[in-house]
Design a protein around this motif. Structure first.
Motif, mmCIF file in Angstrom:
data_model
loop_
_atom_site.group_PDB
_atom_site.id
_atom_site.type_symbol
_atom_site.label_atom_id
_atom_site.label_comp_id
_atom_site.label_asym_id
_atom_site.label_seq_id
_atom_site.Cartn_x
_atom_site.Cartn_y
_atom_site.Cartn_z
ATOM 1 N N ALA A 82 4.497 0.653 -12.846
ATOM 2 C CA ALA A 82 5.173 -0.614 -12.544
ATOM 3 C C ALA A 82 6.680 -0.395 -12.420
ATOM 4 C CB ALA A 82 4.870 -1.644 -13.631
ATOM 5 N N GLU A 83 7.216 0.427 -13.322
ATOM 6 C CA GLU A 83 8.654 0.706 -13.274
ATOM 7 C C GLU A 83 9.014 1.469 -11.997
ATOM 8 O OE1 GLU A 83 10.200 2.146 -17.046
ATOM 9 O OE2 GLU A 83 11.904 3.023 -15.971
ATOM 10 N N LEU A 84 8.182 2.441 -11.638
ATOM 11 C CA LEU A 84 8.415 3.186 -10.396
ATOM 12 C C LEU A 84 8.339 2.269 -9.180
ATOM 13 C CD1 LEU A 84 6.415 6.553 -10.638
ATOM 14 C CD2 LEU A 84 8.867 6.273 -10.172
ATOM 15 N N LEU A 85 7.359 1.363 -9.166
ATOM 16 C CA LEU A 85 7.192 0.455 -8.023
ATOM 17 C C LEU A 85 8.413 -0.447 -7.882
ATOM 18 C CD1 LEU A 85 3.428 -0.390 -8.631
ATOM 19 C CD2 LEU A 85 4.347 0.736 -6.585
ATOM 20 N N ARG A 86 8.927 -0.939 -9.010
ATOM 21 C CA ARG A 86 10.132 -1.787 -8.963
ATOM 22 C C ARG A 86 11.329 -1.006 -8.427
ATOM 23 N NH1 ARG A 86 9.399 -6.776 -10.114
ATOM 24 N NH2 ARG A 86 7.843 -7.382 -11.652
ATOM 25 N N HIS B 82 15.245 0.468 -2.835
ATOM 26 C CA HIS B 82 16.046 1.674 -2.581
ATOM 27 C C HIS B 82 16.016 2.689 -3.710
ATOM 28 C CE1 HIS B 82 17.560 -0.521 0.866
ATOM 29 N NE2 HIS B 82 17.908 -1.516 0.070
ATOM 30 N N GLY B 83 14.913 2.754 -4.442
ATOM 31 C CA GLY B 83 14.823 3.760 -5.502
ATOM 32 C C GLY B 83 15.831 3.559 -6.615
ATOM 33 N N LYS B 84 16.158 2.299 -6.883
ATOM 34 C CA LYS B 84 17.191 1.980 -7.888
ATOM 35 C C LYS B 84 16.758 2.420 -9.291
ATOM 36 C CE LYS B 84 15.550 -2.742 -8.757
ATOM 37 N NZ LYS B 84 15.327 -2.934 -10.175
ATOM 38 N N GLN C 115 17.941 6.610 -7.744
ATOM 39 C CA GLN C 115 17.296 7.781 -8.334
ATOM 40 C C GLN C 115 16.350 8.493 -7.375
ATOM 41 O OE1 GLN C 115 17.133 8.273 -12.117
ATOM 42 N NE2 GLN C 115 19.046 7.153 -12.049
ATOM 43 N N ARG C 116 15.875 7.791 -6.386
ATOM 44 C CA ARG C 116 14.884 8.357 -5.476
ATOM 45 C C ARG C 116 14.973 7.631 -4.149
ATOM 46 N NH1 ARG C 116 12.770 5.527 -9.769
ATOM 47 N NH2 ARG C 116 12.499 7.412 -10.957
ATOM 48 N N LEU C 117 14.391 8.207 -3.085
ATOM 49 C CA LEU C 117 14.386 7.539 -1.785
ATOM 50 C C LEU C 117 13.318 6.460 -1.793
ATOM 51 C CD1 LEU C 117 14.721 10.637 0.579
ATOM 52 C CD2 LEU C 117 16.534 9.119 -0.242
ATOM 53 N N LEU D 51 0.833 -1.210 0.000
ATOM 54 C CA LEU D 51 0.000 0.000 0.000
ATOM 55 C C LEU D 51 0.865 1.256 0.000
ATOM 56 C CD1 LEU D 51 -2.641 -1.123 2.665
ATOM 57 C CD2 LEU D 51 -3.149 -0.596 0.268
ATOM 58 N N THR D 52 1.903 1.252 0.835
ATOM 59 C CA THR D 52 2.780 2.422 0.933
ATOM 60 C C THR D 52 3.492 2.665 -0.395
ATOM 61 O OG1 THR D 52 3.118 1.908 3.269
ATOM 62 C CG2 THR D 52 4.656 3.471 2.271
ATOM 63 N N LEU D 53 3.982 1.591 -1.014
ATOM 64 C CA LEU D 53 4.683 1.726 -2.303
ATOM 65 C C LEU D 53 3.748 2.292 -3.374
ATOM 66 C CD1 LEU D 53 6.649 -1.623 -2.019
ATOM 67 C CD2 LEU D 53 7.736 0.614 -2.405
ATOM 68 N N ALA D 54 2.498 1.851 -3.381
ATOM 69 C CA ALA D 54 1.534 2.378 -4.350
ATOM 70 C C ALA D 54 1.358 3.879 -4.141
ATOM 71 C CB ALA D 54 0.193 1.657 -4.203
#
Ligand code: PLP
Length: 379
Positions: free
Chosen positions: A214-218, A223-225, A234-236, A66-69
């Motif tokens: 989907a790419e953002l979630l992965r 670790h925001g790879k 790339q991101r936190l 849920l948090t990742l979404a």
């Protein structure tokens, strides 16, 4: 009478699937590929295929899902997120932990799911007040039945809101043949052992048809790879992955789930209906065209009986029953000071003092169901 019944007997399922589960576990241990082993992708493909969506991204648990979404959507301070008042804490905890303002919406008394009419009213109120931007709806498939997406989806479209389906309890449910975890713009589930599809520890998954999300979630779950390297951040993000061992355990469990267990648990629900049809306990309603995966079989005690006394009476007879949920979300201490105390959710408040979830799982026998019903009839 000493029945020693279990609320959800997972040992019987293991007995059925032992050979394949043990073989899969041994295979992972022999390979030493404990994180991101090939079983993880194999499972993601099988889950996406079962649900009927393009992407499945597994993660560490249903709360992280849920948090990742919410992270993929950039939900944060200033945003209003609409959450049912009658649910497990995570549904509101995840968006709130990112700084969103949570609006608690009352539920329907017979399905326990978010009431679309009250959702519409809540959105109008937030818009009129102008303090927060309506951003997303977290619709929960409570106790195994999908929320009323026939009515919630059009509201989200009308008001330009993102729809997040919290399918932690709903995996395996359907609306006219379309599977749970396919109704949200992003949908999530949990593999906590007691959920409809559980692993042997914590686990979760996220579903979407949207390539960019989907790419953002992965990225966010490792670790925001970047798409090319784990060491190019790339991101936190978070460290939220499903262990290879859990994926290996879930593969044969998903196969049994799709082949037999959703049918088995629906048969158990049918036995409960039959056995309790002559009582004044209020049985759970499944909407026309909907199918539940029965994460819980939740009845309501009649006015003449005190719910806690019913639970106590069953306990004396060796029958465990649970109260899901005891407290409306808007009264949880964690939300004190956010204005949530003023939420108008009389249906949830009434449910919290009347609901009782009975033992329920695919391997439960007709005799066991009848012995639970017999004890209830004596109260
Ligand atoms: C269990 C549950 C979650 C959280 O799942 P975990 O894997 O325990 O983090 C979220 N929402 C609902 C409705 C749940 O029942």
């Amino acid at each position: 009478m000493d029945l020693e019944m279990e609320f959800r007997d997972l040992g019987r399922q293991y007995d059925r699937l032992k050979e394949e589960i043990d073989r899969r576990i041994a295979g992972v241990i022999a390979s030493s590929h404990y994180i991101s082993g090939p079983e993880v992708r194999e499972l993601e493909t099988a889950l996406a295929d079962y649900v009927g969506v393009k992407h499945c991204i597994t993660c560490a648990n249903g709360t992280d899902a849920l948090t990742l979404a919410c992270m993929a959507w950039g939900i944060g301070p200033g945003d209003a997120v609409f959450v049912p008042d009658f649910t497990f804490f995570s549904s509101g905890e995840s968006p709130a932990s990112l700084g969103a303002h949570i609006i608690f919406v009352d539920v329907e008394p017979d399905t326990f799911n978010m009431d679309p009419e009250k959702l519409a009213a809540a959105i109008e109120t937030v818009k009129k007040e102008g303090r927060f931007t309506p951003k997303a709806v977290v619709a929960v498939d409570l106790f195994g039945q999908p929320a009323d997406y026939d009515r919630i989806r059009p509201l989200c479209d009308q008001y330009g809101l993102l729809l997040l389906e919290d399918g932690a309890q709903g995996f395996g449910g359907e609306i006219r043949g379309k599977k749970a975890c396919s109704f949200g713009d992003i949908s999530t589930t949990s593999f906590f052992p007691a959920k409809p599809l559980g692993c042997y520890g914590d686990g979760g998954a996220i579903f979407t048809d949207n390539d960019a999300w989907a790419e953002l979630l992965r990225s966010y779950c490792v670790h925001g790879k970047s798409a090319v390297s784990k060491y190019d951040n790339q991101r936190l993000g978070m460290n939220s992955r499903l262990d290879t061992l859990q994926a290996a355990i879930l593969l044969p469990k998903l196969e049994a789930f799709r082949r037999a267990e959703v049918d088995m648990v629906n048969q158990v629900a049918g036995w409960y209906r039959e056995a309790l049809s002559d009582t004044d306990f209020v049985l759970p309603t499944v909407k026309e065209g909907f199918r539940s995966s029965w994460a819980q079989f939740t009845i309501r005690a009649p006015e003449r009986l005190d719910r806690d006394a019913v639970q106590g009476g069953l306990k004396v007879a060796g029958i465990p029953a649970m109260v899901y949920y005891m407290k409306p979300m808007h009264l949880q201490g964690a939300f004190t000071g956010t204005g949530s105390e003023e939420a108008d959710c009389p249906v949830t408040e009434a449910l919290c003092s009347r609901v009782l979830s009975l033992p329920m799982y695919p391997d439960m026998t007709k005799e066991e169901v009848e012995s639970v019903a017999k004890e209830l009839c004596r109260l």
